[in-house]
Design a protein around this motif. Structure first.
Motif, PDB file in Angstrom:
ATOM      1  N   ASP A  71       0.836  -1.197   0.000  1.00  0.00           N
ATOM      2  CA  ASP A  71       0.000   0.000   0.000  1.00  0.00           C
ATOM      3  C   ASP A  71       0.874   1.250   0.000  1.00  0.00           C
ATOM      4  N   ARG A  72       1.906   1.269   0.841  1.00  0.00           N
ATOM      5  CA  ARG A  72       2.811   2.429   0.890  1.00  0.00           C
ATOM      6  C   ARG A  72       3.529   2.626  -0.439  1.00  0.00           C
ATOM      7  N   SER A  73       3.867   1.539  -1.108  1.00  0.00           N
ATOM      8  CA  SER A  73       4.657   1.655  -2.343  1.00  0.00           C
ATOM      9  C   SER A  73       3.875   2.262  -3.505  1.00  0.00           C
ATOM     10  N   ARG A  74       2.564   2.438  -3.366  1.00  0.00           N
ATOM     11  CA  ARG A  74       1.748   3.061  -4.419  1.00  0.00           C
ATOM     12  C   ARG A  74       1.801   4.578  -4.378  1.00  0.00           C
ATOM     13  N   PHE A  75       2.324   5.140  -3.299  1.00  0.00           N
ATOM     14  CA  PHE A  75       2.272   6.591  -3.091  1.00  0.00           C
ATOM     15  C   PHE A  75       3.465   7.308  -3.708  1.00  0.00           C
ATOM     16  N   ALA A  76       3.214   8.543  -4.113  1.00  0.00           N
ATOM     17  CA  ALA A  76       4.248   9.411  -4.682  1.00  0.00           C
ATOM     18  C   ALA A  76       4.147  10.780  -4.025  1.00  0.00           C
ATOM     19  N   LEU A  77       5.234  11.537  -4.108  1.00  0.00           N
ATOM     20  CA  LEU A  77       5.292  12.890  -3.574  1.00  0.00           C
ATOM     21  C   LEU A  77       5.653  13.823  -4.718  1.00  0.00           C
ATOM     22  N   ALA A  78       4.811  14.803  -4.963  1.00  0.00           N
ATOM     23  CA  ALA A  78       5.091  15.814  -5.989  1.00  0.00           C
ATOM     24  C   ALA A  78       5.519  17.074  -5.256  1.00  0.00           C
ATOM     25  N   VAL A  79       6.745  17.533  -5.520  1.00  0.00           N
ATOM     26  CA  VAL A  79       7.315  18.687  -4.831  1.00  0.00           C
ATOM     27  C   VAL A  79       7.366  19.855  -5.810  1.00  0.00           C
ATOM     28  N   SER A  80       6.816  21.002  -5.396  1.00  0.00           N
ATOM     29  CA  SER A  80       6.771  22.204  -6.246  1.00  0.00           C
ATOM     30  C   SER A  80       7.549  23.334  -5.605  1.00  0.00           C
ATOM     31  N   GLY A  81       8.292  24.061  -6.439  1.00  0.00           N
ATOM     32  CA  GLY A  81       9.053  25.215  -5.971  1.00  0.00           C
ATOM     33  C   GLY A  81       8.413  26.516  -6.406  1.00  0.00           C
ATOM     34  N   GLY A  82       8.801  27.590  -5.758  1.00  0.00           N
ATOM     35  CA  GLY A  82       8.262  28.909  -6.048  1.00  0.00           C
ATOM     36  C   GLY A  82       8.561  29.402  -7.449  1.00  0.00           C
ATOM     37  N   VAL A 111       9.112  14.697  -8.792  1.00  0.00           N
ATOM     38  CA  VAL A 111       8.319  13.646  -8.164  1.00  0.00           C
ATOM     39  C   VAL A 111       9.258  12.607  -7.571  1.00  0.00           C
ATOM     40  N   LEU A 112       8.917  12.153  -6.383  1.00  0.00           N
ATOM     41  CA  LEU A 112       9.636  11.055  -5.737  1.00  0.00           C
ATOM     42  C   LEU A 112       8.628   9.973  -5.408  1.00  0.00           C
ATOM     43  N   ALA A 113       9.047   8.745  -5.500  1.00  0.00           N
ATOM     44  CA  ALA A 113       8.219   7.641  -5.030  1.00  0.00           C
ATOM     45  C   ALA A 113       8.364   7.564  -3.512  1.00  0.00           C
ATOM     46  N   TRP A 114       7.270   7.293  -2.816  1.00  0.00           N
ATOM     47  CA  TRP A 114       7.361   7.139  -1.366  1.00  0.00           C
ATOM     48  C   TRP A 114       8.401   6.069  -1.025  1.00  0.00           C
ATOM     49  N   ALA A 115       8.474   5.014  -1.832  1.00  0.00           N
ATOM     50  CA  ALA A 115       9.414   3.921  -1.553  1.00  0.00           C
ATOM     51  C   ALA A 115      10.873   4.402  -1.531  1.00  0.00           C
ATOM     52  N   GLU A 116      11.201   5.483  -2.236  1.00  0.00           N
ATOM     53  CA  GLU A 116      12.575   6.000  -2.198  1.00  0.00           C
ATOM     54  C   GLU A 116      12.979   6.419  -0.798  1.00  0.00           C
ATOM     55  N   ILE A 117      12.041   6.975  -0.026  1.00  0.00           N
ATOM     56  CA  ILE A 117      12.371   7.518   1.285  1.00  0.00           C
ATOM     57  C   ILE A 117      11.909   6.640   2.438  1.00  0.00           C
ATOM     58  N   THR A 167       7.062  25.230  -2.200  1.00  0.00           N
ATOM     59  CA  THR A 167       5.762  25.757  -1.805  1.00  0.00           C
ATOM     60  C   THR A 167       4.770  24.645  -1.465  1.00  0.00           C
ATOM     61  N   ARG A 168       4.934  23.474  -2.095  1.00  0.00           N
ATOM     62  CA  ARG A 168       3.994  22.366  -1.872  1.00  0.00           C
ATOM     63  C   ARG A 168       4.699  21.018  -1.920  1.00  0.00           C
ATOM     64  N   VAL A 169       4.216  20.130  -1.058  1.00  0.00           N
ATOM     65  CA  VAL A 169       4.534  18.704  -1.143  1.00  0.00           C
ATOM     66  C   VAL A 169       3.183  18.023  -1.203  1.00  0.00           C
ATOM     67  N   ARG A 170       2.843  17.512  -2.361  1.00  0.00           N
ATOM     68  CA  ARG A 170       1.545  16.856  -2.548  1.00  0.00           C
ATOM     69  C   ARG A 170       1.756  15.345  -2.459  1.00  0.00           C
ATOM     70  N   VAL A 171       0.977  14.719  -1.597  1.00  0.00           N
ATOM     71  CA  VAL A 171       1.051  13.284  -1.351  1.00  0.00           C
ATOM     72  C   VAL A 171      -0.118  12.624  -2.060  1.00  0.00           C
ATOM     73  N   GLY A 172       0.136  11.563  -2.803  1.00  0.00           N
ATOM     74  CA  GLY A 172      -0.967  10.902  -3.489  1.00  0.00           C
ATOM     75  C   GLY A 172      -0.614   9.532  -4.021  1.00  0.00           C
ATOM     76  N   VAL A 173      -1.655   8.808  -4.380  1.00  0.00           N
ATOM     77  CA  VAL A 173      -1.495   7.476  -4.959  1.00  0.00           C
ATOM     78  C   VAL A 173      -1.133   7.627  -6.422  1.00  0.00           C
ATOM     79  N   TRP A 174      -0.198   6.826  -6.860  1.00  0.00           N
ATOM     80  CA  TRP A 174       0.160   6.829  -8.274  1.00  0.00           C
ATOM     81  C   TRP A 174      -1.060   6.360  -9.055  1.00  0.00           C
ATOM     82  N   PRO A 175      -1.440   7.087 -10.108  1.00  0.00           N
ATOM     83  CA  PRO A 175      -2.656   6.717 -10.839  1.00  0.00           C
ATOM     84  C   PRO A 175      -2.510   5.369 -11.548  1.00  0.00           C
ATOM     85  N   GLN A 176      -3.627   4.675 -11.641  1.00  0.00           N
ATOM     86  CA  GLN A 176      -3.610   3.400 -12.360  1.00  0.00           C
ATOM     87  C   GLN A 176      -3.481   3.668 -13.850  1.00  0.00           C
TER      88      GLN A 176
END
Length: 159
Positions: free
Chosen positions: A83-94, A100-106, A149-158
């Motif tokens: 379940d954790r391995s499906r998640f990704a983090l999208a990081v946005s700068g000003g 994008v990082l996969a949750w599994a990386e960290i 400015t943002r760290v968006r947490v979400g499930v990788w889309p199917q």
């Protein structure tokens, strides 16, 4: 969390902040000072190649991205690795830079990469400019997002 009191000479409206949002139970808006005082600080001495400026050597300090996101309570079943391995983090700068990082990386059960949300760069506080994403294992600086400015947490889309 409350506004940092360590720097009263900086108006609160001018302090840089980032939002942790998306598929989390506790979305948060955090200043650089709050990131510095609310979590254990880690240090990374890195060298990475910058396409515009060549090799860069810097010392970064800040909390682990994993710890800050876990505090926002991602909506995954922490007991289930798949379940954790499906998640990704999208990081946005000003400046519009995103990565994008996969949750599994960290995640400690997978890559366990010590990715930082740097609050200091070469000993200088980043309260006015914003924190920086630091991926110490990367040889290229493309995922070193400044003024986050943002760290968006979400499930990788199917697919």
């Amino acid at each position: 969390m409350s506004r940092p009191s360590a720097q009263p000479h900086i108006p609160a409206a001018r302090l840089a902040s980032l939002m942790v949002l998306g598929e989390v139970a506790r979305p948060a808006t955090l200043t650089v000072g709050e990131l510095r005082t609310g979590w254990e600080q880690h240090r990374a001495e890195v060298v990475f190649d910058c396409a515009a400026n060549g090799p860069q050597r810097h010392r970064f300090e800040g909390p682990l991205l994993r710890e800050v996101v876990l505090d926002a309570q991602p909506l995954f079943d922490a007991r289930r690795r798949k379940d954790r391995s499906r998640f990704a983090l999208a990081v946005s700068g000003g400046d519009g830079h995103r990565t994008v990082l996969a949750w599994a990386e960290i995640d400690a059960d997978f890559g366990d990469s010590p990715v930082l949300l740097a609050t200091r760069l070469d000993g200088e506080d980043l309260d006015l400019t914003g924190c920086q994403l630091v991926v110490p294992a990367d040889r290229c600086g493309a995922r070193y997002v400044s003024a986050i400015t943002r760290v968006r947490v979400g499930v990788w889309p199917q697919g």
